[in-house]
Design a protein around this motif. Structure first.
Motif, PDB file in Angstrom:
ATOM      1  N   THR A  45       0.818  -1.225   0.000  1.00 32.13           N
ATOM      2  CA  THR A  45       0.000   0.000   0.000  1.00 32.13           C
ATOM      3  C   THR A  45       0.850   1.274   0.000  1.00 32.13           C
ATOM      4  O   THR A  45       0.318   2.361   0.152  1.00 32.13           O
ATOM      5  N   ASN A  46       2.164   1.139  -0.164  1.00 34.44           N
ATOM      6  CA  ASN A  46       3.012   2.330  -0.009  1.00 34.44           C
ATOM      7  C   ASN A  46       2.704   3.415  -1.040  1.00 34.44           C
ATOM      8  O   ASN A  46       2.702   4.611  -0.727  1.00 34.44           O
ATOM      9  N   ALA A  47       2.439   3.013  -2.301  1.00 35.34           N
ATOM     10  CA  ALA A  47       2.153   3.997  -3.341  1.00 35.34           C
ATOM     11  C   ALA A  47       0.814   4.681  -3.089  1.00 35.34           C
ATOM     12  O   ALA A  47       0.687   5.904  -3.250  1.00 35.34           O
ATOM     13  N   VAL A  48      -0.178   3.897  -2.687  1.00 35.00           N
ATOM     14  CA  VAL A  48      -1.503   4.457  -2.410  1.00 35.00           C
ATOM     15  C   VAL A  48      -1.445   5.384  -1.190  1.00 35.00           C
ATOM     16  O   VAL A  48      -2.064   6.457  -1.187  1.00 35.00           O
ATOM     17  N   PHE A  49      -0.675   4.996  -0.192  1.00 33.91           N
ATOM     18  CA  PHE A  49      -0.497   5.837   0.991  1.00 33.91           C
ATOM     19  C   PHE A  49       0.085   7.198   0.582  1.00 33.91           C
ATOM     20  O   PHE A  49      -0.415   8.256   0.986  1.00 33.91           O
ATOM     21  N   GLY A  50       1.132   7.176  -0.242  1.00 36.72           N
ATOM     22  CA  GLY A  50       1.738   8.422  -0.700  1.00 36.72           C
ATOM     23  C   GLY A  50       0.777   9.230  -1.551  1.00 36.72           C
ATOM     24  O   GLY A  50       0.672  10.455  -1.411  1.00 36.72           O
ATOM     25  N   PHE A  51       0.049   8.558  -2.438  1.00 42.14           N
ATOM     26  CA  PHE A  51      -0.933   9.227  -3.283  1.00 42.14           C
ATOM     27  C   PHE A  51      -1.942   9.991  -2.425  1.00 42.14           C
ATOM     28  O   PHE A  51      -2.237  11.175  -2.691  1.00 42.14           O
ATOM     29  N   VAL A  52      -2.469   9.331  -1.416  1.00 39.95           N
ATOM     30  CA  VAL A  52      -3.494   9.964  -0.578  1.00 39.95           C
ATOM     31  C   VAL A  52      -2.911  11.151   0.194  1.00 39.95           C
ATOM     32  O   VAL A  52      -3.556  12.198   0.315  1.00 39.95           O
ATOM     33  N   LYS A  53      -1.685  11.008   0.680  1.00 37.11           N
ATOM     34  CA  LYS A  53      -1.051  12.132   1.375  1.00 37.11           C
ATOM     35  C   LYS A  53      -0.920  13.347   0.463  1.00 37.11           C
ATOM     36  O   LYS A  53      -1.218  14.482   0.854  1.00 37.11           O
ATOM     37  N   TYR A  54      -0.475  13.108  -0.783  1.00 39.10           N
ATOM     38  CA  TYR A  54      -0.320  14.210  -1.738  1.00 39.10           C
ATOM     39  C   TYR A  54      -1.678  14.830  -2.079  1.00 39.10           C
ATOM     40  O   TYR A  54      -1.806  16.060  -2.173  1.00 39.10           O
ATOM     41  N   LEU A  55      -2.687  13.980  -2.266  1.00 34.71           N
ATOM     42  CA  LEU A  55      -4.013  14.480  -2.618  1.00 34.71           C
ATOM     43  C   LEU A  55      -4.594  15.334  -1.489  1.00 34.71           C
ATOM     44  O   LEU A  55      -5.113  16.430  -1.730  1.00 34.71           O
ATOM     45  N   LEU A  56      -4.499  14.841  -0.260  1.00 33.82           N
ATOM     46  CA  LEU A  56      -5.024  15.593   0.876  1.00 33.82           C
ATOM     47  C   LEU A  56      -4.291  16.916   1.056  1.00 33.82           C
ATOM     48  O   LEU A  56      -4.904  17.947   1.350  1.00 33.82           O
ATOM     49  N   ASP A  57      -2.976  16.894   0.857  1.00 32.30           N
ATOM     50  CA  ASP A  57      -2.204  18.124   1.005  1.00 32.30           C
ATOM     51  C   ASP A  57      -2.631  19.153  -0.046  1.00 32.30           C
ATOM     52  O   ASP A  57      -2.788  20.345   0.262  1.00 32.30           O
ATOM     53  N   ALA A  58      -2.827  18.693  -1.280  1.00 31.38           N
ATOM     54  CA  ALA A  58      -3.260  19.616  -2.337  1.00 31.38           C
ATOM     55  C   ALA A  58      -4.659  20.156  -2.056  1.00 31.38           C
ATOM     56  O   ALA A  58      -4.938  21.336  -2.321  1.00 31.38           O
ATOM     57  N   CYS A  59      -5.518  19.311  -1.520  1.00 33.63           N
ATOM     58  CA  CYS A  59      -6.874  19.765  -1.174  1.00 33.63           C
ATOM     59  C   CYS A  59      -6.827  20.822  -0.072  1.00 33.63           C
ATOM     60  O   CYS A  59      -7.549  21.823  -0.124  1.00 33.63           O
ATOM     61  N   LYS A  60      -5.966  20.607   0.918  1.00 36.05           N
ATOM     62  CA  LYS A  60      -5.827  21.605   1.985  1.00 36.05           C
ATOM     63  C   LYS A  60      -5.240  22.904   1.457  1.00 36.05           C
ATOM     64  O   LYS A  60      -5.627  23.990   1.884  1.00 36.05           O
ATOM     65  N   THR A  61      -4.301  22.794   0.524  1.00 36.72           N
ATOM     66  CA  THR A  61      -3.612  23.979   0.008  1.00 36.72           C
ATOM     67  C   THR A  61      -4.475  24.781  -0.954  1.00 36.72           C
ATOM     68  O   THR A  61      -4.513  26.014  -0.883  1.00 36.72           O
ATOM     69  N   PHE A  62      -5.207  24.098  -1.848  1.00 36.90           N
ATOM     70  CA  PHE A  62      -5.910  24.790  -2.936  1.00 36.90           C
ATOM     71  C   PHE A  62      -7.431  24.781  -2.800  1.00 36.90           C
ATOM     72  O   PHE A  62      -8.119  25.488  -3.529  1.00 36.90           O
ATOM     73  N   ASN A  63      -7.941  23.971  -1.878  1.00 36.83           N
ATOM     74  CA  ASN A  63      -9.377  23.953  -1.538  1.00 36.83           C
ATOM     75  C   ASN A  63     -10.282  23.868  -2.777  1.00 36.83           C
ATOM     76  O   ASN A  63     -11.143  24.721  -2.995  1.00 36.83           O
ATOM     77  N   PRO A  64     -10.113  22.830  -3.594  1.00 35.52           N
ATOM     78  CA  PRO A  64     -10.949  22.721  -4.797  1.00 35.52           C
ATOM     79  C   PRO A  64     -12.396  22.361  -4.466  1.00 35.52           C
ATOM     80  O   PRO A  64     -12.658  21.629  -3.506  1.00 35.52           O
ATOM     81  N   THR A  65     -13.307  22.868  -5.279  1.00 31.70           N
ATOM     82  CA  THR A  65     -14.718  22.519  -5.117  1.00 31.70           C
ATOM     83  C   THR A  65     -15.077  21.272  -5.920  1.00 31.70           C
ATOM     84  O   THR A  65     -16.038  20.572  -5.594  1.00 31.70           O
ATOM     85  N   HIS A  66     -14.316  21.043  -6.990  1.00 33.14           N
ATOM     86  CA  HIS A  66     -14.549  19.908  -7.881  1.00 33.14           C
ATOM     87  C   HIS A  66     -13.213  19.195  -8.101  1.00 33.14           C
ATOM     88  O   HIS A  66     -12.173  19.849  -8.203  1.00 33.14           O
ATOM     89  N   ILE A  67     -13.246  17.863  -8.171  1.00 36.49           N
ATOM     90  CA  ILE A  67     -12.016  17.094  -8.396  1.00 36.49           C
ATOM     91  C   ILE A  67     -12.291  15.956  -9.376  1.00 36.49           C
ATOM     92  O   ILE A  67     -13.329  15.290  -9.308  1.00 36.49           O
ATOM     93  N   VAL A  68     -11.340  15.735 -10.290  1.00 31.94           N
ATOM     94  CA  VAL A  68     -11.344  14.585 -11.197  1.00 31.94           C
ATOM     95  C   VAL A  68      -9.944  13.991 -11.162  1.00 31.94           C
ATOM     96  O   VAL A  68      -8.954  14.724 -11.060  1.00 31.94           O
ATOM     97  N   CYS A  69      -9.841  12.668 -11.262  1.00 30.47           N
ATOM     98  CA  CYS A  69      -8.535  12.009 -11.311  1.00 30.47           C
ATOM     99  C   CYS A  69      -8.414  11.246 -12.630  1.00 30.47           C
ATOM    100  O   CYS A  69      -9.297  10.463 -12.988  1.00 30.47           O
TER     101      CYS A  69
END
Length: 288
Positions: free
Chosen positions: A31-55
């Motif tokens: 799960t190491n890659a998924v763990f890192g992915f989620v950390k990066y995603l959450l950090d970007a959400c906190k930083t940029f506060n998007p209303t809409h997201i697509v991956c």
């Protein structure tokens, strides 16, 4: 916010496999890659506060670019064995966040992002989250590109003004730059012997590849000879470098409005044994 899923996942894998340690659940699921992915995603959400997201995601190695040039990305090594099961897992996690996963056979994540950036920018400001400088060609009045840099919460945000200031080029000229210099990571050569400094100087002076070709007689003999010897490759490499903005994908604002189900996320993190991320997402929810 359009998320380059492959960029975040691979970054997460290598950031969390330091020293050969691979994070796994008690059942042995990597799960190491998924763990890192989620950390990066959450950090970007906190930083940029998007209303809409697509991956957006790649689907396999065969695309319309490999049809044009056999060598395209042919230098890429096979994915590490313990990363392979995480390709499906990360999409399940993204779905668990109530974020749509978008991809299409024969196209890369870049093309899906390019297409959606044009569609969604008709309705709202768009941010592209990636580590790939190729995406800079998507910058326009309503699209900014966020390049993830080394270290937590370290981003370079490019609009047209920032791109011109730092790179001396417009978004469209960035495509021509890649045509001239190629891309070693994607394994297409550009014009042999033409580096970024020379290519940038040519584009600043002559605006485009067409402008350069129209003024070949004005160029230093060595530069002229290199370009003349590689004109067909130059045009092919520009095609390979161009992100398609008409991939057969679509997403309306209502399809990607982000409404995270907090209970669902907590349950998912507990199942994946992401205990530290339960605390991270709790803090994020508290301030969102």
């Amino acid at each position: 916010m359009l998320v380059d899923g492959m960029a975040l996942l691979f970054r997460g894998y290598f950031a969390n496999s330091y020293g050969g340690y691979i994070r796994k659940t008690k059942a042995g699921l990597p799960t190491n890659a998924v763990f890192g992915f989620v950390k990066y995603l959450l950090d970007a959400c906190k930083t940029f506060n998007p209303t809409h997201i697509v991956c957006c995601w790649d689907l396999g190695s065969k695309t319309f670019r490999t049809d044009k040039f056999d060598g395209y990305k042919a230098n890429r090594p096979a994915a590490p064995t313990d990363l392979i099961p995480q390709f499906d897992l990360v999409k399940e996690v993204v779905t668990g966040f109530n974020i749509p996963n978008i991809s299409f056979p024969g196209y890369e994540a870049d093309d899906c992002i390019g297409t959606l950036s044009r569609q969604l920018s008709e309705h709202m400001e768009v941010l592209v989250l990636t580590g790939d400088h190729d995406m800079l060609q998507l910058v326009d009045e309503r699209v900014k590109v966020i390049i993830m840099k080394k270290g937590a919460s370290n981003y370079a945000v490019y609009d047209a003004e920032k791109l011109l200031e730092e790179k001396q080029l417009t978004a469209k000229q960035f495509i021509d730059l890649k045509g001239l210099i190629g891309d070693t990571s994607d394994n297409y050569p550009g014009v042999k012997g033409i580096g970024e400094k020379t290519a940038t100087k040519l584009l600043v002076e002559y605006v485009s590849i067409e402008g350069i070709l129209d003024n070949l007689e004005q160029l230093p003999k060595g530069v002229k000879a290199k370009i003349e010897a590689e004109i067909d490759m130059l045009h092919l490499c520009r095609e390979l470098a161009t992100i398609s903005c008409d991939a057969p994908v679509s997403c309306l604002p209502d399809d990607c409005f982000w409404q995270p189900d907090h209970a669902k996320i907590f349950t998912m993190f507990e199942e994946l044994e992401f205990n530290s991320l339960v605390k991270d997402v709790s803090r994020f929810i508290a301030v969102s």
